[in-house]
Design a protein around this motif. Structure first.
Motif, PDB file in Angstrom:
ATOM      1  N   LEU A  44       0.825  -1.211   0.000  1.00  0.00           N
ATOM      2  CA  LEU A  44       0.000   0.000   0.000  1.00  0.00           C
ATOM      3  C   LEU A  44       0.860   1.262   0.000  1.00  0.00           C
ATOM      4  O   LEU A  44       0.489   2.270  -0.614  1.00  0.00           O
ATOM      5  N   ASP A  45       2.004   1.227   0.662  1.00  0.00           N
ATOM      6  CA  ASP A  45       2.889   2.382   0.682  1.00  0.00           C
ATOM      7  C   ASP A  45       3.392   2.736  -0.719  1.00  0.00           C
ATOM      8  O   ASP A  45       3.637   3.909  -1.028  1.00  0.00           O
ATOM      9  N   LEU A  46       3.542   1.731  -1.557  1.00  0.00           N
ATOM     10  CA  LEU A  46       4.085   1.922  -2.896  1.00  0.00           C
ATOM     11  C   LEU A  46       2.984   2.054  -3.954  1.00  0.00           C
ATOM     12  O   LEU A  46       3.282   2.306  -5.122  1.00  0.00           O
ATOM     13  N   LEU A  47       1.733   1.877  -3.560  1.00  0.00           N
ATOM     14  CA  LEU A  47       0.621   1.911  -4.508  1.00  0.00           C
ATOM     15  C   LEU A  47       0.493   3.245  -5.244  1.00  0.00           C
ATOM     16  O   LEU A  47       0.302   3.242  -6.471  1.00  0.00           O
ATOM     17  N   PRO A  48       0.556   4.409  -4.577  1.00  0.00           N
ATOM     18  CA  PRO A  48       0.387   5.661  -5.323  1.00  0.00           C
ATOM     19  C   PRO A  48       1.380   5.811  -6.479  1.00  0.00           C
ATOM     20  O   PRO A  48       0.998   6.241  -7.578  1.00  0.00           O
ATOM     21  N   ASP A  49       2.647   5.470  -6.262  1.00  0.00           N
ATOM     22  CA  ASP A  49       3.627   5.558  -7.343  1.00  0.00           C
ATOM     23  C   ASP A  49       3.276   4.614  -8.485  1.00  0.00           C
ATOM     24  O   ASP A  49       3.448   4.953  -9.672  1.00  0.00           O
ATOM     25  N   HIS A  50       2.772   3.432  -8.135  1.00  0.00           N
ATOM     26  CA  HIS A  50       2.372   2.462  -9.164  1.00  0.00           C
ATOM     27  C   HIS A  50       1.205   3.009  -9.995  1.00  0.00           C
ATOM     28  O   HIS A  50       1.216   2.908 -11.233  1.00  0.00           O
ATOM     29  N   LEU A  51       0.228   3.588  -9.332  1.00  0.00           N
ATOM     30  CA  LEU A  51      -0.917   4.143 -10.052  1.00  0.00           C
ATOM     31  C   LEU A  51      -0.504   5.335 -10.913  1.00  0.00           C
ATOM     32  O   LEU A  51      -0.973   5.490 -12.049  1.00  0.00           O
ATOM     33  N   LEU A  52       0.352   6.185 -10.380  1.00  0.00           N
ATOM     34  CA  LEU A  52       0.808   7.338 -11.159  1.00  0.00           C
ATOM     35  C   LEU A  52       1.567   6.899 -12.401  1.00  0.00           C
ATOM     36  O   LEU A  52       1.453   7.528 -13.469  1.00  0.00           O
ATOM     37  N   ALA A  53       2.309   5.823 -12.296  1.00  0.00           N
ATOM     38  CA  ALA A  53       3.108   5.356 -13.429  1.00  0.00           C
ATOM     39  C   ALA A  53       2.286   4.621 -14.472  1.00  0.00           C
ATOM     40  O   ALA A  53       2.607   4.678 -15.675  1.00  0.00           O
ATOM     41  N   HIS A  54       1.213   3.985 -14.055  1.00  0.00           N
ATOM     42  CA  HIS A  54       0.530   3.068 -14.982  1.00  0.00           C
ATOM     43  C   HIS A  54      -0.969   3.312 -15.161  1.00  0.00           C
ATOM     44  O   HIS A  54      -1.546   2.818 -16.135  1.00  0.00           O
ATOM     45  N   HIS A  55      -1.617   4.041 -14.244  1.00  0.00           N
ATOM     46  CA  HIS A  55      -3.078   4.069 -14.280  1.00  0.00           C
ATOM     47  C   HIS A  55      -3.660   5.452 -14.001  1.00  0.00           C
ATOM     48  O   HIS A  55      -4.670   5.579 -13.304  1.00  0.00           O
TER      49      HIS A  55
ATOM     50  N   GLY B 219      -5.907   8.531 -14.329  1.00  0.00           N
ATOM     51  CA  GLY B 219      -7.258   8.694 -14.845  1.00  0.00           C
ATOM     52  C   GLY B 219      -8.181   7.515 -14.614  1.00  0.00           C
ATOM     53  O   GLY B 219      -9.352   7.558 -14.991  1.00  0.00           O
ATOM     54  N   ALA B 220      -7.700   6.461 -13.959  1.00  0.00           N
ATOM     55  CA  ALA B 220      -8.511   5.251 -13.769  1.00  0.00           C
ATOM     56  C   ALA B 220      -9.584   5.469 -12.705  1.00  0.00           C
ATOM     57  O   ALA B 220      -9.410   6.234 -11.757  1.00  0.00           O
ATOM     58  N   ARG B 221     -10.696   4.765 -12.902  1.00  0.00           N
ATOM     59  CA  ARG B 221     -11.736   4.681 -11.874  1.00  0.00           C
ATOM     60  C   ARG B 221     -11.405   3.451 -11.022  1.00  0.00           C
ATOM     61  O   ARG B 221     -11.321   2.340 -11.535  1.00  0.00           O
ATOM     62  N   VAL B 222     -11.238   3.686  -9.719  1.00  0.00           N
ATOM     63  CA  VAL B 222     -10.681   2.659  -8.843  1.00  0.00           C
ATOM     64  C   VAL B 222     -11.737   2.109  -7.894  1.00  0.00           C
ATOM     65  O   VAL B 222     -12.451   2.873  -7.229  1.00  0.00           O
ATOM     66  N   GLY B 223     -11.838   0.792  -7.835  1.00  0.00           N
ATOM     67  CA  GLY B 223     -12.589   0.113  -6.790  1.00  0.00           C
ATOM     68  C   GLY B 223     -11.610  -0.379  -5.740  1.00  0.00           C
ATOM     69  O   GLY B 223     -10.506  -0.831  -6.067  1.00  0.00           O
ATOM     70  N   LEU B 224     -11.988  -0.294  -4.477  1.00  0.00           N
ATOM     71  CA  LEU B 224     -11.085  -0.669  -3.384  1.00  0.00           C
ATOM     72  C   LEU B 224     -11.707  -1.763  -2.540  1.00  0.00           C
ATOM     73  O   LEU B 224     -12.744  -1.564  -1.914  1.00  0.00           O
ATOM     74  N   LEU B 225     -11.062  -2.929  -2.517  1.00  0.00           N
ATOM     75  CA  LEU B 225     -11.423  -4.022  -1.605  1.00  0.00           C
ATOM     76  C   LEU B 225     -10.505  -3.914  -0.398  1.00  0.00           C
ATOM     77  O   LEU B 225      -9.286  -4.100  -0.506  1.00  0.00           O
ATOM     78  N   CYS B 226     -11.083  -3.609   0.752  1.00  0.00           N
ATOM     79  CA  CYS B 226     -10.268  -3.297   1.912  1.00  0.00           C
ATOM     80  C   CYS B 226     -10.998  -3.691   3.189  1.00  0.00           C
ATOM     81  O   CYS B 226     -12.151  -4.122   3.174  1.00  0.00           O
ATOM     82  N   HIS B 227     -10.310  -3.508   4.307  1.00  0.00           N
ATOM     83  CA  HIS B 227     -10.907  -3.722   5.621  1.00  0.00           C
ATOM     84  C   HIS B 227     -10.179  -2.839   6.628  1.00  0.00           C
ATOM     85  O   HIS B 227      -9.404  -1.946   6.249  1.00  0.00           O
ATOM     86  N   SER B 228     -10.421  -3.082   7.892  1.00  0.00           N
ATOM     87  CA  SER B 228      -9.891  -2.193   8.932  1.00  0.00           C
ATOM     88  C   SER B 228      -8.380  -2.240   9.051  1.00  0.00           C
ATOM     89  O   SER B 228      -7.766  -1.318   9.598  1.00  0.00           O
TER      90      SER B 228
ATOM     91  N   ALA C 102      -8.253   8.472  -1.944  1.00  0.00           N
ATOM     92  CA  ALA C 102      -9.119   9.640  -2.101  1.00  0.00           C
ATOM     93  C   ALA C 102      -8.344  10.952  -2.170  1.00  0.00           C
ATOM     94  O   ALA C 102      -8.872  11.968  -2.624  1.00  0.00           O
ATOM     95  N   ALA C 103      -7.079  10.920  -1.743  1.00  0.00           N
ATOM     96  CA  ALA C 103      -6.311  12.156  -1.627  1.00  0.00           C
ATOM     97  C   ALA C 103      -5.670  12.612  -2.928  1.00  0.00           C
ATOM     98  O   ALA C 103      -5.131  13.717  -2.984  1.00  0.00           O
ATOM     99  N   ASN C 104      -5.706  11.779  -3.966  1.00  0.00           N
ATOM    100  CA  ASN C 104      -5.000  12.112  -5.208  1.00  0.00           C
ATOM    101  C   ASN C 104      -5.991  12.185  -6.362  1.00  0.00           C
ATOM    102  O   ASN C 104      -6.754  11.250  -6.608  1.00  0.00           O
TER     103      ASN C 104
END
Length: 381
Positions: free
Chosen positions: A5-16, A18-27, A42-44
């Motif tokens: 998760l810490d590295l996810l924003p960089d991954h999305l910025l590099a590859h995705h 403008g994407a519409r994102v669904g998030l499967l998550c929990h507490s 939600a912050a980007n």
């Protein structure tokens, strides 16, 4: 170290972008800086968080085991929040309608290293659904809390596949959720457009307390590393009429029933000289589930040496003693298996399987149950 998760924003910025994102998550979908995955996404504005999905126990992680969760609207964002754990096996898979408004699904779930723990199978079912719908799946990898080296327990035999074992996997599998996603996708031809965001700095031999990360409950009754390490064995009690500590402060760290002689049970378990674990008699009164409000007598488990402890072996030994040593009983009640045709939640179908006993689903075959029922010696079991 850093989790996926810490590295996810960089991954999305590099590859995705403008994407519409669904998030499967929990507490427990928390980054190393303490932020939840929803807050990070939600912050980007480079992408758009569009939909939430919740596994067993829900996005908030509050629902109990085997408790269906309803789809709803996320109160903070107003976005749809779809439950992937309802009242049927079909409810475990996202529908085409649920996936319509996303381009990709981000999955950030903390597994605990046991085949029974259902988040890995929710991940597999989501990959299968996203493959059919043409959606990308991004799995944020996380540590295996009970280390990524030790493997124990059987694979499910053909015909015993279920939501506690959809594909062949040992009970204690020694893998991360990202590795299991790759295994299911490639080994079982799910066909998903899968991307795994790796961790940085994790070592396979580490237990959770060696990662430097704080423990966050991934489900209501998974409250410590000790519980996670006991779980591959103690979870087998879910298939019986013995309380596994739910409704107390230490689930999976003790067991009992109103009619058990805790001192005798502890003595019999000690005689087995099981490696790495100690037993002491105890009493507890569950506030929920089996024997709620009743004083239970039983044993508390203490892990003395986690390097030698084998939780699945311990679980089978515990069942064997409970089922075959009548000295543990105070009253005419006796050990029995969960009745798949009985009344929920303590009896009835287990994880939506209506035709097999819970113990067979957990162990992956009828062999351990049959051996215990005929009074076989523990080495044979």
């Amino acid at each position: 170290m850093r989790v996926g998760l810490d590295l996810l924003p960089d991954h999305l910025l590099a590859h995705h972008r403008g994407a519409r994102v669904g998030l499967l998550c929990h507490s427990a979908s928390i980054a190393c800086d303490g932020r939840h995955a929803a807050e990070i996404l939600a912050a980007n504005s480079a992408w758009r968080l569009a939909t939430f999905f919740g596994p067993e126990h829900g996005v908030a992680g509050l629902a109990q085991d085997l408790e269906g969760v309803s789809s709803t609207t996320d109160p903070a964002t107003g976005l749809p929040s779809y439950s992937l754990y309802g009242d049927s096996f079909a409810s475990l898979t996202p529908t085409t309608a649920m996936l319509r408004d996303i381009d990709l699904m981000v999955i950030d779930l903390q597994d605990i290293g046991a085949r029974y723990y259902t988040y890995i199978w929710t991940t597999a079912l989501c990959m299968k659904a996203c493959s059919k719908a043409g959606k990308i799946v991004i799995v944020c990898d996380r540590p295996n809390p009970i280390n990524g080296l030790t493997i124990e327990g059987p694979f499910p035999l053909p015909g015993y596949e279920s939501f506690v074992g959809l594909y062949p996997l040992p009970v204690r599998h020694g893998m991360t959720i990202g590795e299991i996603a790759r295994y299911c996708n490639w080994g079982h031809r799910l066909g998903a457009q899968l991307e795994v965001v790796p961790m940085d700095g994790w070592r396979r031999e580490w237990y959770w307390d060696e990662t430097g990360l704080p423990w966050r409950n991934p489900s209501p009754n998974m409250r410590s590393l000790t519980a996670a390490l006991l779980y591959p064995g103690a979870c087998l009690l879910e298939a019986t009429n013995i309380a596994e500590g739910r409704g107390t402060n230490t689930p999976f760290e003790q067991c009992g029933a109103p009619w058990i002689d805790g001192d005798a049970l502890a003595d019999q378990l000690r005689e087995l000289s099981l490696p790495g674990i100690a037993f002491a008699s105890t009493e507890f009164t569950p506030t929920a589930r089996k024997y709620a409000g009743q004083l239970c007598h039983g044993v508390r488990f203490t892990i003395a040496d986690r390097a030698t402890f084998r939780p699945y072996e311990f679980g089978l030994a515990l069942l064997h003693v409970l089922a075959t040593h009548h000295l543990v009983t105070r009253q005419p009640q006796r050990f029995r298996w969960r009745d798949p045709y009985g009344t929920p939640p303590d009896d009835g179908p287990y994880e939506f399987a209506v035709d097999l006993p819970a113990i067979d689903l957990l162990t992956g075959s009828s062999r351990p149950r049959a051996a215990i029922d005929r009074g076989a010696k523990l080495p044979e079991i």
